[in-house]
Design an enzyme around this catalytic site. Structure first.
Site, PDB file in Angstrom:
ATOM      1  N   ARG A 171       0.840  -1.211   0.000  1.00  0.00           N
ATOM      2  CA  ARG A 171       0.000   0.000   0.000  1.00  0.00           C
ATOM      3  C   ARG A 171       0.872   1.256   0.000  1.00  0.00           C
ATOM      4  NH1 ARG A 171      -4.644   0.896  -1.624  1.00  0.00           N
ATOM      5  NH2 ARG A 171      -5.544  -0.801  -0.375  1.00  0.00           N
ATOM      6  N   ARG A 229       1.250  -5.847  -9.855  1.00  0.00           N
ATOM      7  CA  ARG A 229       1.707  -5.288  -8.580  1.00  0.00           C
ATOM      8  C   ARG A 229       1.966  -6.357  -7.528  1.00  0.00           C
ATOM      9  NH1 ARG A 229      -3.337  -2.276  -5.420  1.00  0.00           N
ATOM     10  NH2 ARG A 229      -4.875  -3.912  -5.658  1.00  0.00           N
ATOM     11  N   HIS A 244       0.002   4.196 -10.143  1.00  0.00           N
ATOM     12  CA  HIS A 244      -0.909   4.594  -9.046  1.00  0.00           C
ATOM     13  C   HIS A 244      -0.098   5.338  -7.968  1.00  0.00           C
ATOM     14  CE1 HIS A 244      -4.003   4.350  -6.043  1.00  0.00           C
ATOM     15  NE2 HIS A 244      -4.718   3.433  -6.667  1.00  0.00           N
ATOM     16  N   ASP A 255     -12.693  10.304  -6.011  1.00  0.00           N
ATOM     17  CA  ASP A 255     -12.264   9.110  -6.753  1.00  0.00           C
ATOM     18  C   ASP A 255     -12.762   9.282  -8.189  1.00  0.00           C
ATOM     19  OD1 ASP A 255     -11.469   6.638  -7.618  1.00  0.00           O
ATOM     20  OD2 ASP A 255     -12.572   5.487  -6.111  1.00  0.00           O
ATOM     21  N   GLU A 299      -2.698   9.781 -10.847  1.00  0.00           N
ATOM     22  CA  GLU A 299      -2.220   8.588 -11.537  1.00  0.00           C
ATOM     23  C   GLU A 299      -2.291   8.750 -13.054  1.00  0.00           C
ATOM     24  OE1 GLU A 299      -4.576   5.312  -9.951  1.00  0.00           O
ATOM     25  OE2 GLU A 299      -5.028   6.532  -8.204  1.00  0.00           O
TER      26      GLU A 299
HETATM   27  O1  TA6 Z   1      -7.041   4.568  -8.203  1.00  0.00           O
HETATM   28  C1  TA6 Z   1      -8.141   4.780  -7.407  1.00  0.00           C
HETATM   29  C2  TA6 Z   1      -8.686   3.445  -6.921  1.00  0.00           C
HETATM   30  O2  TA6 Z   1      -9.077   2.675  -8.020  1.00  0.00           O
HETATM   31  C3  TA6 Z   1      -9.815   3.700  -5.927  1.00  0.00           C
HETATM   32  O3  TA6 Z   1     -11.077   3.441  -6.456  1.00  0.00           O
HETATM   33  C4  TA6 Z   1      -9.438   2.888  -4.715  1.00  0.00           C
HETATM   34  O4  TA6 Z   1     -10.135   1.719  -4.609  1.00  0.00           O
HETATM   35  C5  TA6 Z   1      -7.949   2.708  -4.893  1.00  0.00           C
HETATM   36  O5  TA6 Z   1      -7.672   2.735  -6.255  1.00  0.00           O
HETATM   37  C6  TA6 Z   1      -7.223   1.604  -4.179  1.00  0.00           C
HETATM   38  O6  TA6 Z   1      -7.410   0.356  -4.755  1.00  0.00           O
HETATM   39  P1  TA6 Z   1      -6.762  -0.928  -4.054  1.00  0.00           P
HETATM   40  O7  TA6 Z   1      -7.141  -2.093  -4.916  1.00  0.00           O
HETATM   41  O8  TA6 Z   1      -5.270  -0.704  -4.011  1.00  0.00           O
HETATM   42  O9  TA6 Z   1      -7.366  -0.997  -2.674  1.00  0.00           O
END
Ligand code: TA6
Length: 319
Positions: free
Chosen positions: A75, A98, A176, A221, A277
């Site tokens: 994360r 990832r 991301h 978002d 992103e």
């Molecule tokens: O990039 C934004 C997003 O798609 C959000 O909708 C949120 O869910 C985030 O990414 C994190 O996603 P993850 O799968 O890493 O929990």
């Protein structure tokens, strides 16, 4: 008060990259530039977990509860979303790149760019037999991560369809990136005015952005569509502006979860992060066998203190 002022020194070290053991014994690369900027990249996920300027200040947010335990994704930092962004498809959120262990690409094809950087690492991901069961496409994903003389971090992805059965494949993609900010309420994102976005908080309703700058008072978002090549993230609190320059990636995702619970983020982490992103989401990319796609982002910070503002000599020690 000299807020945020720090003056980098040019260390007498050679530009280099080395592999060392990171958290939980996972292999990571450490890139160090002569003036002191650095980046850390885990082979697990080809994941950039740290990017520091010449003063040693961290520029990315790593979740305060981030865990480094495959197959869980890390994360924070810069996860690579491939071959699927978010939940737009049959795979787990953000695809599998990832949470795979990448390899060092010892023999990458030449890069067409004349990069000034001598500090980089080349990584490669190919699908395993298990990957082919969930996404039946053969590919070579080459990623170069480079640290430039000004501390800029460039990520260049090259993806080739290596299917031998003549099949094209289609994918979506994102870098991301979790930027570290003083406080989310001090942040403005510029470069998105008059653009359309899909609002994930309203079932992907298409909305036109009216504001000059996006500020944050609650969860955001969104997928901004057909965005310009340069986007700025201004952090008043730190007197710092991040400049994102992207190529081959038309969309820009903006995310801050606010107080919503997110795995491996501490309760206050949202205050100190914003995800901006460089992405290709709305129009998935299709590659025929033998075809290549290329998408890059260069991220840098703009002068707002002598740290990044002084025209330091372009001396690369060892030359
Ligand atoms: O990039 C934004 C997003 O798609 C959000 O909708 C949120 O869910 C985030 O990414 C994190 O996603 P993850 O799968 O890493 O929990």
């Amino acid at each position: 008060m000299l807020f945020g002022v720090c003056v980098p020194t040019i260390h007498n070290v050679k530009v280099h990259a080395e592999v060392v053991k990171g958290i939980n014994g996972l292999d990571k690369f450490v890139l160090r530039e002569a003036r002191g900027s650095s980046a850390e990249i885990y082979l697990y996920g080809a994941h950039v977990t740290s990017w520091k300027n010449a003063c040693g200040e961290e520029l990315l947010l790593l979740g305060s509860k981030a865990i480094f335990e495959p197959p869980k994704p890390i994360r924070g930092g810069i996860p690579i979303c491939f071959p699927q962004f978010s939940n737009h498809g049959p795979l787990d959120s953000h695809g599998f790149a990832r949470n795979r262990v990448w390899s060092i690409d010892s023999n990458p094809p030449p890069f067409p760019t004349s990069s000034a950087s001598k500090t980089f690492v080349d990584l490669i991901l190919k699908p395993s037999e298990d990957d082919l069961k969930i996404w039946p496409n053969r590919f070579e994903f080459r990623l170069r991560i480079a640290l430039g003389p000004g501390g800029e971090l460039t990520m260049t992805s090259r993806i080739r369809n290596t299917n031998t059965d003549g099949k094209p494949f289609t994918f979506t993609f994102a870098y991301h990136t979790y930027y570290s900010v003083s406080n989310i309420s001090e942040v403005r994102v510029e470069g998105l005015k008059t653009l359309n976005y899909l609002d994930n908080l309203q079932n992907e309703t298409r909305i036109t952005e009216q504001r000059n700058a996006i500020t944050f008072q609650s969860e955001v978002d969104r997928i901004y569509l057909s965005t310009p090549t340069n986007i700025s993230v201004l952090d008043n609190g730190k007197n710092r502006t991040y400049v994102i320059h992207k190529d081959g990636l038309p969309d820009t995702v903006l995310w801050n979860p606010w107080a919503k619970a997110v795995a491996d983020l501490g309760v206050d982490d949202y205050k100190h992060m914003v995800c901006v992103e460089a992405a290709a989401v709305e129009k998935p990319i299709t590659l025929n066998p033998g075809e290549d796609w290329r998408g890059s982002q260069e991220i840098s910070t703009v002068p707002s203190s002598p740290c990044s503002g002084l025209p330091l000599p372009r001396k690369v020690l060892g030359n």
